[in-house]
Design an enzyme around this catalytic site. Structure first.
Site, PDB file in Angstrom:
ATOM      1  N   ASN A 145       0.874  -1.172   0.000  1.00 38.99           N
ATOM      2  CA  ASN A 145       0.000   0.000   0.000  1.00 38.99           C
ATOM      3  C   ASN A 145       0.909   1.220   0.000  1.00 38.99           C
ATOM      4  O   ASN A 145       1.433   1.606   1.044  1.00 38.99           O
ATOM      5  CB  ASN A 145      -0.886  -0.047   1.262  1.00 38.99           C
ATOM      6  CG  ASN A 145      -1.732   1.202   1.414  1.00 38.99           C
ATOM      7  OD1 ASN A 145      -1.809   2.025   0.501  1.00 38.99           O
ATOM      8  ND2 ASN A 145      -2.367   1.345   2.570  1.00 38.99           N
ATOM      9  N   GLU A 151      -5.923  -4.671  10.377  1.00 38.09           N
ATOM     10  CA  GLU A 151      -4.898  -3.660  10.628  1.00 38.09           C
ATOM     11  C   GLU A 151      -5.240  -2.889  11.899  1.00 38.09           C
ATOM     12  O   GLU A 151      -6.059  -1.962  11.864  1.00 38.09           O
ATOM     13  CB  GLU A 151      -4.835  -2.671   9.458  1.00 38.09           C
ATOM     14  CG  GLU A 151      -4.448  -3.297   8.137  1.00 38.09           C
ATOM     15  CD  GLU A 151      -3.804  -2.265   7.216  1.00 38.09           C
ATOM     16  OE1 GLU A 151      -2.685  -2.542   6.757  1.00 38.09           O
ATOM     17  OE2 GLU A 151      -4.398  -1.202   6.979  1.00 38.09           O
ATOM     18  N   HIS A 177      -9.651   1.478   4.405  1.00 34.53           N
ATOM     19  CA  HIS A 177      -8.420   1.623   5.184  1.00 34.53           C
ATOM     20  C   HIS A 177      -8.672   2.640   6.302  1.00 34.53           C
ATOM     21  O   HIS A 177      -9.430   3.585   6.128  1.00 34.53           O
ATOM     22  CB  HIS A 177      -7.285   2.100   4.265  1.00 34.53           C
ATOM     23  CG  HIS A 177      -5.956   2.072   4.944  1.00 34.53           C
ATOM     24  ND1 HIS A 177      -5.549   3.049   5.816  1.00 34.53           N
ATOM     25  CD2 HIS A 177      -4.956   1.166   4.898  1.00 34.53           C
ATOM     26  CE1 HIS A 177      -4.343   2.738   6.280  1.00 34.53           C
ATOM     27  NE2 HIS A 177      -3.964   1.606   5.733  1.00 34.53           N
ATOM     28  N   GLU A 209      -7.032   5.010   7.332  1.00 36.10           N
ATOM     29  CA  GLU A 209      -6.749   6.410   6.964  1.00 36.10           C
ATOM     30  C   GLU A 209      -7.893   6.998   6.144  1.00 36.10           C
ATOM     31  O   GLU A 209      -8.169   8.195   6.223  1.00 36.10           O
ATOM     32  CB  GLU A 209      -5.409   6.485   6.206  1.00 36.10           C
ATOM     33  CG  GLU A 209      -4.238   6.266   7.168  1.00 36.10           C
ATOM     34  CD  GLU A 209      -3.006   5.644   6.559  1.00 36.10           C
ATOM     35  OE1 GLU A 209      -2.880   5.613   5.317  1.00 36.10           O
ATOM     36  OE2 GLU A 209      -2.155   5.154   7.332  1.00 36.10           O
ATOM     37  N   SER A 247       2.907  -2.068  10.480  1.00 33.85           N
ATOM     38  CA  SER A 247       4.332  -2.194  10.839  1.00 33.85           C
ATOM     39  C   SER A 247       4.914  -3.572  10.561  1.00 33.85           C
ATOM     40  O   SER A 247       5.768  -4.057  11.309  1.00 33.85           O
ATOM     41  CB  SER A 247       4.565  -1.797  12.308  1.00 33.85           C
ATOM     42  OG  SER A 247       4.220  -0.440  12.501  1.00 33.85           O
ATOM     43  N   GLY A 269       2.150   2.291  10.826  1.00 35.93           N
ATOM     44  CA  GLY A 269       3.188   3.313  10.763  1.00 35.93           C
ATOM     45  C   GLY A 269       3.841   3.629  12.100  1.00 35.93           C
ATOM     46  O   GLY A 269       4.586   4.601  12.219  1.00 35.93           O
ATOM     47  N   LYS A 276       0.194   4.226  -0.392  1.00 36.77           N
ATOM     48  CA  LYS A 276      -0.451   5.441   0.139  1.00 36.77           C
ATOM     49  C   LYS A 276      -0.151   6.630  -0.791  1.00 36.77           C
ATOM     50  O   LYS A 276      -0.046   6.444  -1.992  1.00 36.77           O
ATOM     51  CB  LYS A 276      -0.016   5.685   1.586  1.00 36.77           C
ATOM     52  CG  LYS A 276      -0.160   4.414   2.437  1.00 36.77           C
ATOM     53  CD  LYS A 276      -0.035   4.651   3.898  1.00 36.77           C
ATOM     54  CE  LYS A 276      -0.229   3.319   4.640  1.00 36.77           C
ATOM     55  NZ  LYS A 276      -0.241   3.466   6.077  1.00 36.77           N
TER      56      LYS A 276
END
Ligand code: PGA
Length: 250
Positions: A9, A166, A96, A98, A212, A172, A11
């Site tokens: 991904n 996730e 996702h 985000e 991560s 991250g 991003k």
């Protein structure tokens, strides 16, 4: 037997030059050999054509990072599932965390997008996961099951589906749940899918872990039962790291 899927991904990262460099690094690293897993890269939409051109005819598949729930129409700035398919995509990441936080995407919207993706012939990768506060409150499984119930489209015959677990706090951050914690959630997702889809269809769904995942922890995470691959953010931006994670599937 589910073949593991390692998905990058990207991003909101990359320009044509850096994306080309990254993909060339991946292809050189593969050196024409069949990887021990399915490989997928999900670049930003404007790089799909560049990346798609480079990976055509290789074992690396192409995916989008989001799509709209409608087929077409007055939705300025949005991209339809059919457009992704037309650009060469086989997959699309949906829901996702985000997108859920930056764009206020709720479960019902994710469900509409997943339905649109399936209708266009794409495999949706539907993301679920708890926040740190939800985990600390002992609500991880309840949250994940609620997201699954709200975000997945009505089951249909021959539906291809991927789930990505996730934990929001692991994305991250360099922190990951323990292998036991990952295994607990993946087993719960599998049980939930079995109840919803029946044993055979549920057994075909790949459940990825994301958050991560790096070369240093990939082998142990990928060995956890019901972990059928990874959704990789930061480490997918370095060819060497992404390939090391793929090799950890062997
Ligand atoms: P990360 O991101 O690997 O950088 O934690 C994973 C993701 O958000 O899909």
């Amino acid at each position: 037997m589910r073949r593991k899927l390692i998905a990058g991904n990207w991003k909101m990262n990359g320009l044509r030059a850096s994306a080309t460099h990254l993909v060339q690094g991946l292809l050189e690293g593969l050196a024409g050999a069949e990887p021990p897993c399915e490989l997928l890269v999900c670049p930003p939409a404007c790089l799909l054509e560049t990346v798609g051109g480079l990976i055509a005819g290789t074992p690396v598949a192409l995916g989008g990072q989001d799509c709209h729930g409608a087929e077409a129409g007055a939705h300025t700035g949005d991209i339809s599932a059919a457009m992704l398919k037309d650009a060469g995509c086989a997959y699309v990441i949906l829901g996702h965390s985000e997108r859920r936080s930056d764009h206020g995407e709720a479960d019902d919207l994710v469900r509409a997008k997943a339905g649109a993706a399936l209708a266009a012939g794409l495999t949706p990768i539907v993301c679920v996961g708890e926040t740190a506060a939800q985990r600390d409150g002992g609500r991880t499984l309840a949250v994940v099951e609620e997201q699954l119930a709200g975000s997945l489209p009505e089951p249909g015959p021959g539906q291809a589906l991927v789930i990505a677990y996730e934990p929001v706090w692991a994305i991250g951050s360099g922190r990951t749940p323990s292998n036991e914690e990952v295994g607990e959630v993946h087993a719960a997702v599998r049980r939930w899918l079995e109840a919803r889809l029946g044993g055979e269809a549920a057994a075909a769904v790949r459940i990825l872990y994301g958050g991560s995942m790096k070369p240093g922890n990939a082998a142990e995470l990928l060995a956890v039962p019901d972990v059928d691959g990874g959704l990789i953010g930061g480490a997918s931006l370095k060819a060497e790291d992404f390939l090391a994670i793929a090799r950890a599937c062997a």
